[in-house]
Design an enzyme around this catalytic site. Structure first.
Site, PDB file in Angstrom:
ATOM      1  N   ALA A   1      -2.844   6.520  -3.948  1.00 10.52           N
ATOM      2  CA  ALA A   1      -3.223   7.383  -4.869  1.00 10.52           C
ATOM      3  C   ALA A   1      -3.584   6.732  -6.226  1.00 10.52           C
ATOM      4  O   ALA A   1      -4.346   7.407  -6.836  1.00 10.52           O
ATOM      5  CB  ALA A   1      -1.616   8.356  -4.817  1.00 10.52           C
TER       6      ALA A   1
ATOM      7  N   GLN B   1      -2.016   1.139   8.106  1.00 10.05           N
ATOM      8  CA  GLN B   1      -2.317   0.422   6.838  1.00 10.05           C
ATOM      9  C   GLN B   1      -1.224  -0.368   6.690  1.00 10.05           C
ATOM     10  O   GLN B   1      -1.237  -1.358   5.794  1.00 10.05           O
ATOM     11  CB  GLN B   1      -2.001   1.572   5.661  1.00 10.05           C
ATOM     12  CG  GLN B   1      -3.151   2.485   5.544  1.00 10.05           C
ATOM     13  CD  GLN B   1      -2.781   3.606   6.384  1.00 10.05           C
ATOM     14  OE1 GLN B   1      -2.183   3.882   7.464  1.00 10.05           O
ATOM     15  NE2 GLN B   1      -3.408   4.992   5.911  1.00 10.05           N
TER      16      GLN B   1
ATOM     17  N   ARG C   1      -7.978   3.538  -1.210  1.00  6.20           N
ATOM     18  CA  ARG C   1      -7.079   4.300  -0.893  1.00  6.20           C
ATOM     19  C   ARG C   1      -5.712   3.991  -1.663  1.00  6.20           C
ATOM     20  O   ARG C   1      -5.697   2.726  -2.316  1.00  6.20           O
ATOM     21  CB  ARG C   1      -6.777   4.273   0.605  1.00  6.20           C
ATOM     22  CG  ARG C   1      -6.881   2.858   1.211  1.00  6.20           C
ATOM     23  CD  ARG C   1      -5.516   2.595   2.367  1.00  6.20           C
ATOM     24  NE  ARG C   1      -4.276   2.874   1.637  1.00  6.20           N
ATOM     25  CZ  ARG C   1      -3.540   2.063   1.030  1.00  6.20           C
ATOM     26  NH1 ARG C   1      -3.998   1.052   0.597  1.00  6.20           N
ATOM     27  NH2 ARG C   1      -2.490   2.600   0.833  1.00  6.20           N
TER      28      ARG C   1
ATOM     29  N   ASP D   1       2.207   9.977  -2.752  1.00  3.73           N
ATOM     30  CA  ASP D   1       0.902  10.982  -2.986  1.00  3.73           C
ATOM     31  C   ASP D   1       1.122  11.814  -3.976  1.00  3.73           C
ATOM     32  O   ASP D   1       0.227  12.280  -4.984  1.00  3.73           O
ATOM     33  CB  ASP D   1      -0.012  10.974  -1.875  1.00  3.73           C
ATOM     34  CG  ASP D   1      -0.469   9.910  -1.230  1.00  3.73           C
ATOM     35  OD1 ASP D   1      -1.935   9.393  -1.381  1.00  3.73           O
ATOM     36  OD2 ASP D   1      -0.044   8.966  -0.610  1.00  3.73           O
TER      37      ASP D   1
END
Length: 373
Positions: A77, A223, A75, A264
């Site tokens: 971007a 996260q 994960r 992102d």
């Protein structure tokens, strides 16, 4: 006294070099994504198992790669873009007929592109791999395979170089001893090296800036708690984990002098999509007069997307909210759940957007256009 001062000076220099060496070796031995062509696999560290276990997965099929991206095993971007580039290269090494090569490439490309709709780096990397392939029409299959291997490696190297530059530009806006707040994970695990939002922190750590960092836990997938706290602690950074709803409290007490977040996707007007909760942090920073910096490579800037309203926001499994991190379900059965993966921060809330090409201040569009020329 003179001898002592000279020795102390040497000691300080030695300790700085030692700290830098230990820092680089300790954190950057973790490889987010790489290609292992001998075993025909995309190898990633499974971020869903951090911080408890450091487990590497060897992904050999498009289906395994798609699932890893969708389930956030890989994960961030830029890291998704690198993984997609390596992944499609690995998959295409198994195709031995020229007549089948372009058709299979198109199938795998479209399939992988469907895994995460918001991260523009995924599409940028896949389109770049396709462009490299199309330049070699008429070449033999072994040449096509080599072209893909080289292009994927170029994407990774450029990402690593970009992150270093982002860190340098970001650090130029910070002062030693600052308190910093970050949301989600935009560090080494989200890219090839250093990170985006965390890159200035790591460079500052190497140079003895002594930052104090507050890491939002970043619900519902945590996260910040699982990845950012893990990374920063591993690198020796002074980091304090807070719940998302504690950001206002630490800001009000004057403990935060800047906010650093990743992105992102960035729209042409400067609106940015990032992990859910980012826009709320931006609103708080605006209220308390704290600079709010967005950091990311220029590959995340989408000039074909006029504003944040046009950014497609991924909605994820309700179970991530109701039960994922609990031994028993913590919400009533049948409850309606809204679980967007991202939100959009308005350009008016952003102090500056920092990329490998420099620092953009509002209004952003002209600077973006110049960078993308």
């Amino acid at each position: 006294g003179v001898i002592c001062e000279e020795i102390c000076g040497y000691c300080k220099c030695f300790l700085l070099i030692l700290r830098k060496t230990i820092f680089n070796m300790d954190l950057f031995t973790i490889v987010t994504a790489r290609a292992d062509y001998e075993q025909g696999a995309l190898v990633i560290i499974d971020q869903t198992q951090l911080p408890g276990r450091e487990v590497y997965l060897a992904l050999k099929t498009p289906e395994e790669i798609w699932e890893a991206i969708y389930l956030l095993k890989v994960r961030g971007a830029p890291a998704i873009g690198v993984a997609a580039a390596y992944g499609i290269s690995v998959c295409m090494q198994k195709v031995n007929e020229v007549d089948d090569f372009y058709r299979e490439f198109a199938r795998v490309k479209n399939y992988l592109a469907s895994s995460r709709p918001t991260a523009v780096n995924l599409f940028t990397a896949l389109e770049r791999m396709e462009a490299a392939l199309l330049k070699c029409q008429g070449a033999g299959v072994e040449v096509l395979k080599q072209v893909l291997r080289e292009e994927a490696e170029a994407i990774r190297k450029e990402d690593a170089t970009a992150c270093r530059k982002i860190g340098e530009y970001g650090l130029s806006l910070l002062k030693p001893g600052m308190g910093l707040l970050t949301h989600c994970n935009a560090g080494h695990l989200a890219v090839s090296e250093y990170g985006t939002a965390l890159a200035p922190i790591y460079l500052g750590q190497e140079q003895g800036f002594g930052f104090s960092v507050f890491a939002d836990e970043t619900r519902p997938l945590l996260q910040g708690a699982r990845l950012t706290a893990f990374e920063l602690q591993k690198a020796g950074v002074d980091v304090t984990l807070i719940c998302d709803n504690m950001a206002s409290s630490v800001m009000k007490q004057g403990w935060v002098q800047a906010v650093l977040v990743g992105c992102d996707r960035v729209a042409a007007n400067g609106d940015t999509a990032n992990r859910i909760g980012t826009s709320g942090v931006a609103v708080l920073a605006k209220y308390y007069g704290i600079p709010f910096y967005v950091l990311g490579p220029t590959s995340t800037i989408d000039m074909d997307c006029p504003t944040g309203k046009e950014i497609k926001i991924e909605e994820r499994d309700p179970a991530e909210v109701t039960e994922k991190w609990y031994t028993r379900r913590m919400a009533p059965g049948g409850i309606h759940v809204y679980n967007p993966a991202f939100d959009v921060t308005s350009a008016e809330l952003i102090t500056a957007i920092i990329t490998e090409k420099g620092i953009a201040y509002p209004p952003f569009r002209d600077t973006f256009r110049r960078w993308k020329e």
